[in-house]
Write a protein that holds these residues in place. Structure first.
Motif, PDB file in Angstrom:
ATOM      1  N   SER A  90       0.859  -1.186   0.000  1.00  0.00           N
ATOM      2  CA  SER A  90       0.000   0.000   0.000  1.00  0.00           C
ATOM      3  C   SER A  90       0.894   1.235   0.000  1.00  0.00           C
ATOM      4  O   SER A  90       1.920   1.257   0.675  1.00  0.00           O
ATOM      5  N   ASP A  91       0.493   2.241  -0.738  1.00  0.00           N
ATOM      6  CA  ASP A  91       1.272   3.481  -0.765  1.00  0.00           C
ATOM      7  C   ASP A  91       1.286   4.172   0.591  1.00  0.00           C
ATOM      8  O   ASP A  91       2.101   5.045   0.840  1.00  0.00           O
ATOM      9  N   PHE A  92       0.386   3.788   1.484  1.00  0.00           N
ATOM     10  CA  PHE A  92       0.287   4.396   2.808  1.00  0.00           C
ATOM     11  C   PHE A  92       1.108   3.651   3.863  1.00  0.00           C
ATOM     12  O   PHE A  92       1.148   4.077   5.009  1.00  0.00           O
ATOM     13  N   ASP A  93       1.734   2.526   3.509  1.00  0.00           N
ATOM     14  CA  ASP A  93       2.435   1.682   4.489  1.00  0.00           C
ATOM     15  C   ASP A  93       3.436   2.453   5.349  1.00  0.00           C
ATOM     16  O   ASP A  93       3.500   2.240   6.558  1.00  0.00           O
ATOM     17  N   ASP A  94       4.225   3.324   4.758  1.00  0.00           N
ATOM     18  CA  ASP A  94       5.246   4.054   5.515  1.00  0.00           C
ATOM     19  C   ASP A  94       4.655   5.089   6.474  1.00  0.00           C
ATOM     20  O   ASP A  94       5.378   5.627   7.310  1.00  0.00           O
ATOM     21  N   PHE A  95       3.367   5.362   6.347  1.00  0.00           N
ATOM     22  CA  PHE A  95       2.730   6.397   7.163  1.00  0.00           C
ATOM     23  C   PHE A  95       1.735   5.831   8.167  1.00  0.00           C
ATOM     24  O   PHE A  95       1.060   6.589   8.850  1.00  0.00           O
ATOM     25  N   ILE A  96       1.652   4.519   8.271  1.00  0.00           N
ATOM     26  CA  ILE A  96       0.634   3.905   9.130  1.00  0.00           C
ATOM     27  C   ILE A  96       0.810   4.299  10.593  1.00  0.00           C
ATOM     28  O   ILE A  96      -0.176   4.492  11.302  1.00  0.00           O
ATOM     29  N   ASP A  97       2.049   4.458  11.058  1.00  0.00           N
ATOM     30  CA  ASP A  97       2.269   4.879  12.447  1.00  0.00           C
ATOM     31  C   ASP A  97       1.733   6.290  12.678  1.00  0.00           C
ATOM     32  O   ASP A  97       1.118   6.564  13.718  1.00  0.00           O
ATOM     33  N   ASP A  98       1.956   7.189  11.723  1.00  0.00           N
ATOM     34  CA  ASP A  98       1.439   8.559  11.838  1.00  0.00           C
ATOM     35  C   ASP A  98      -0.090   8.561  11.816  1.00  0.00           C
ATOM     36  O   ASP A  98      -0.732   9.275  12.591  1.00  0.00           O
ATOM     37  N   ILE A  99      -0.668   7.761  10.933  1.00  0.00           N
ATOM     38  CA  ILE A  99      -2.128   7.675  10.825  1.00  0.00           C
ATOM     39  C   ILE A  99      -2.723   7.132  12.122  1.00  0.00           C
ATOM     40  O   ILE A  99      -3.677   7.689  12.665  1.00  0.00           O
ATOM     41  N   ASN A 100      -2.132   6.053  12.637  1.00  0.00           N
ATOM     42  CA  ASN A 100      -2.648   5.454  13.875  1.00  0.00           C
ATOM     43  C   ASN A 100      -2.474   6.381  15.075  1.00  0.00           C
ATOM     44  O   ASN A 100      -3.349   6.444  15.944  1.00  0.00           O
ATOM     45  N   ALA A 101      -1.364   7.103  15.128  1.00  0.00           N
ATOM     46  CA  ALA A 101      -1.157   8.055  16.234  1.00  0.00           C
ATOM     47  C   ALA A 101      -2.213   9.154  16.182  1.00  0.00           C
ATOM     48  O   ALA A 101      -2.787   9.524  17.215  1.00  0.00           O
ATOM     49  N   TRP A 102      -2.493   9.682  14.998  1.00  0.00           N
ATOM     50  CA  TRP A 102      -3.516  10.731  14.873  1.00  0.00           C
ATOM     51  C   TRP A 102      -4.883  10.180  15.271  1.00  0.00           C
ATOM     52  O   TRP A 102      -5.635  10.837  15.990  1.00  0.00           O
ATOM     53  N   ARG A 103      -5.202   8.970  14.798  1.00  0.00           N
ATOM     54  CA  ARG A 103      -6.497   8.357  15.139  1.00  0.00           C
ATOM     55  C   ARG A 103      -6.631   8.183  16.647  1.00  0.00           C
ATOM     56  O   ARG A 103      -7.678   8.446  17.211  1.00  0.00           O
ATOM     57  N   GLU A 104      -5.564   7.746  17.298  1.00  0.00           N
ATOM     58  CA  GLU A 104      -5.585   7.549  18.753  1.00  0.00           C
ATOM     59  C   GLU A 104      -5.787   8.871  19.475  1.00  0.00           C
ATOM     60  O   GLU A 104      -6.593   8.983  20.393  1.00  0.00           O
ATOM     61  N   GLN A 105      -5.064   9.911  19.061  1.00  0.00           N
ATOM     62  CA  GLN A 105      -5.155  11.225  19.698  1.00  0.00           C
ATOM     63  C   GLN A 105      -6.514  11.884  19.489  1.00  0.00           C
ATOM     64  O   GLN A 105      -6.919  12.739  20.272  1.00  0.00           O
ATOM     65  N   ASN A 106      -7.197  11.487  18.427  1.00  0.00           N
ATOM     66  CA  ASN A 106      -8.459  12.143  18.082  1.00  0.00           C
ATOM     67  C   ASN A 106      -9.679  11.246  18.267  1.00  0.00           C
ATOM     68  O   ASN A 106     -10.744  11.522  17.706  1.00  0.00           O
TER      69      ASN A 106
END
Length: 131
Positions: A90-106
Protein backbone atom coordinates in the motif's frame (compact mmCIF):
# COMPACT_ATOMS: atom_id res chain seq x y z
CA UNK A 1 -14.92 17.42 -2.29
CA UNK A 2 -14.34 20.18 -4.81
CA UNK A 3 -10.97 20.86 -6.34
CA UNK A 4 -10.37 24.04 -4.33
CA UNK A 5 -10.79 22.05 -1.09
CA UNK A 6 -7.93 19.66 -1.79
CA UNK A 7 -5.21 19.44 0.81
CA UNK A 8 -2.67 18.64 -1.93
CA UNK A 9 -1.81 21.60 -4.13
CA UNK A 10 -1.53 20.66 -7.82
CA UNK A 11 1.43 23.01 -8.35
CA UNK A 12 3.32 21.58 -5.37
CA UNK A 13 2.74 18.07 -6.69
CA UNK A 14 3.98 19.09 -10.13
CA UNK A 15 7.08 20.62 -8.52
CA UNK A 16 7.78 17.39 -6.62
CA UNK A 17 7.41 15.44 -9.86
CA UNK A 18 9.46 17.98 -11.84
CA UNK A 19 6.61 18.52 -14.31
CA UNK A 20 6.49 21.93 -15.97
CA UNK A 21 3.61 21.59 -18.43
CA UNK A 22 -0.12 21.20 -17.86
CA UNK A 23 -0.19 18.01 -19.96
CA UNK A 24 -0.78 15.70 -16.96
CA UNK A 25 -3.10 17.95 -14.90
CA UNK A 26 -6.20 15.78 -15.38
CA UNK A 27 -4.31 12.67 -14.28
CA UNK A 28 -2.71 14.48 -11.33
CA UNK A 29 -6.08 15.84 -10.18
CA UNK A 30 -7.50 12.30 -10.27
CA UNK A 31 -4.54 11.01 -8.24
CA UNK A 32 -5.04 13.84 -5.73
CA UNK A 33 -8.77 13.10 -5.43
CA UNK A 34 -8.29 9.34 -4.94
CA UNK A 35 -5.38 9.74 -2.53
CA UNK A 36 -7.27 12.20 -0.36
CA UNK A 37 -10.34 9.97 -0.39
CA UNK A 38 -8.22 6.99 0.74
CA UNK A 39 -6.56 9.06 3.47
CA UNK A 40 -9.94 10.32 4.70
CA UNK A 41 -11.08 6.69 4.96
CA UNK A 42 -7.92 5.64 6.82
CA UNK A 43 -8.39 8.53 9.27
CA UNK A 44 -12.09 7.64 9.78
CA UNK A 45 -13.13 11.16 8.82
CA UNK A 46 -16.77 11.97 8.19
CA UNK A 47 -18.05 13.45 4.94
CA UNK A 48 -17.55 17.03 6.08
CA UNK A 49 -14.37 16.65 8.14
CA UNK A 50 -11.19 17.98 6.58
CA UNK A 51 -7.89 16.17 6.43
CA UNK A 52 -5.82 17.71 9.24
CA UNK A 53 -3.15 20.13 8.01
CA UNK A 54 -0.48 18.33 10.05
CA UNK A 55 -1.11 15.17 7.98
CA UNK A 56 -1.25 16.84 4.58
CA UNK A 57 2.33 15.70 3.91
CA UNK A 58 1.01 12.12 3.75
CA UNK A 59 -1.37 12.96 0.92
CA UNK A 60 1.35 14.74 -1.06
CA UNK A 61 3.91 11.94 -0.59
CA UNK A 62 1.37 9.26 -1.53
CA UNK A 63 0.40 11.23 -4.66
CA UNK A 64 4.06 11.27 -5.71
CA UNK A 65 4.36 7.53 -5.10
CA UNK A 66 1.15 6.83 -6.98
CA UNK A 67 2.28 8.85 -10.00
CA UNK A 68 5.69 7.17 -10.01
CA UNK A 69 4.03 3.76 -9.91
CA UNK A 70 1.97 4.32 -13.05
CA UNK A 71 2.36 1.43 -15.50
CA UNK A 72 3.63 -0.73 -12.61
CA UNK A 73 0.27 -1.19 -10.86
CA UNK A 74 -0.04 -4.48 -9.06
CA UNK A 75 3.67 -5.23 -9.16
CA UNK A 76 5.51 -6.11 -5.98
CA UNK A 77 8.88 -5.44 -7.59
CA UNK A 78 10.42 -4.42 -10.89
CA UNK A 79 13.91 -5.08 -12.29
CA UNK A 80 15.58 -3.92 -15.46
CA UNK A 81 19.26 -3.70 -16.40
CA UNK A 82 20.53 -3.99 -12.84
CA UNK A 83 18.02 -1.55 -11.37
CA UNK A 84 15.45 -2.96 -8.96
CA UNK A 85 12.42 -1.29 -7.43
CA UNK A 86 10.29 -2.84 -4.67
CA UNK A 87 6.81 -1.47 -4.02
CA UNK A 88 4.96 -1.52 -0.71
CA UNK A 89 1.65 -3.37 -0.75
CA UNK A 90 0.00 0.00 0.00
CA UNK A 91 1.27 3.48 -0.77
CA UNK A 92 0.29 4.40 2.81
CA UNK A 93 2.44 1.68 4.49
CA UNK A 94 5.25 4.05 5.51
CA UNK A 95 2.73 6.40 7.16
CA UNK A 96 0.63 3.91 9.13
CA UNK A 97 2.27 4.88 12.45
CA UNK A 98 1.44 8.56 11.84
CA UNK A 99 -2.13 7.68 10.82
CA UNK A 100 -2.65 5.45 13.88
CA UNK A 101 -1.16 8.06 16.23
CA UNK A 102 -3.52 10.73 14.87
CA UNK A 103 -6.50 8.36 15.14
CA UNK A 104 -5.59 7.55 18.75
CA UNK A 105 -5.15 11.23 19.70
CA UNK A 106 -8.46 12.14 18.08
CA UNK A 107 -10.65 9.33 19.37
CA UNK A 108 -10.98 7.60 16.02
CA UNK A 109 -9.79 4.23 17.37
CA UNK A 110 -12.80 3.79 19.61
CA UNK A 111 -14.02 0.25 19.32
CA UNK A 112 -17.41 -0.92 20.41
CA UNK A 113 -16.94 -3.31 23.31
CA UNK A 114 -20.40 -4.75 22.92
CA UNK A 115 -22.12 -6.78 25.57
CA UNK A 116 -21.35 -10.34 26.60
CA UNK A 117 -23.89 -12.52 28.36
CA UNK A 118 -23.30 -15.82 30.10
CA UNK A 119 -26.19 -18.06 31.02
CA UNK A 120 -26.00 -20.61 33.81
CA UNK A 121 -27.91 -23.67 32.59
CA UNK A 122 -28.06 -25.02 36.17
CA UNK A 123 -29.79 -21.99 37.64
CA UNK A 124 -33.02 -22.46 35.80
CA UNK A 125 -33.35 -18.76 34.94
CA UNK A 126 -31.97 -16.50 32.25
CA UNK A 127 -30.24 -13.85 34.33
CA UNK A 128 -27.20 -12.58 32.47
CA UNK A 129 -23.81 -12.05 33.96
CA UNK A 130 -22.29 -9.03 32.28
CA UNK A 131 -18.62 -8.37 31.83
Amino acid sequence: MTEENHVVDLNELKTMLQLTSDKHNALLNLIIKNTEQALRFKLSLGDYENIPADLSFIALEVCVRRYNRLANEGMASYSQEGQSITFNSSDFDDFIDDINAWREQNGKNVKSLGRVQFFNPYRGDSRAVQS
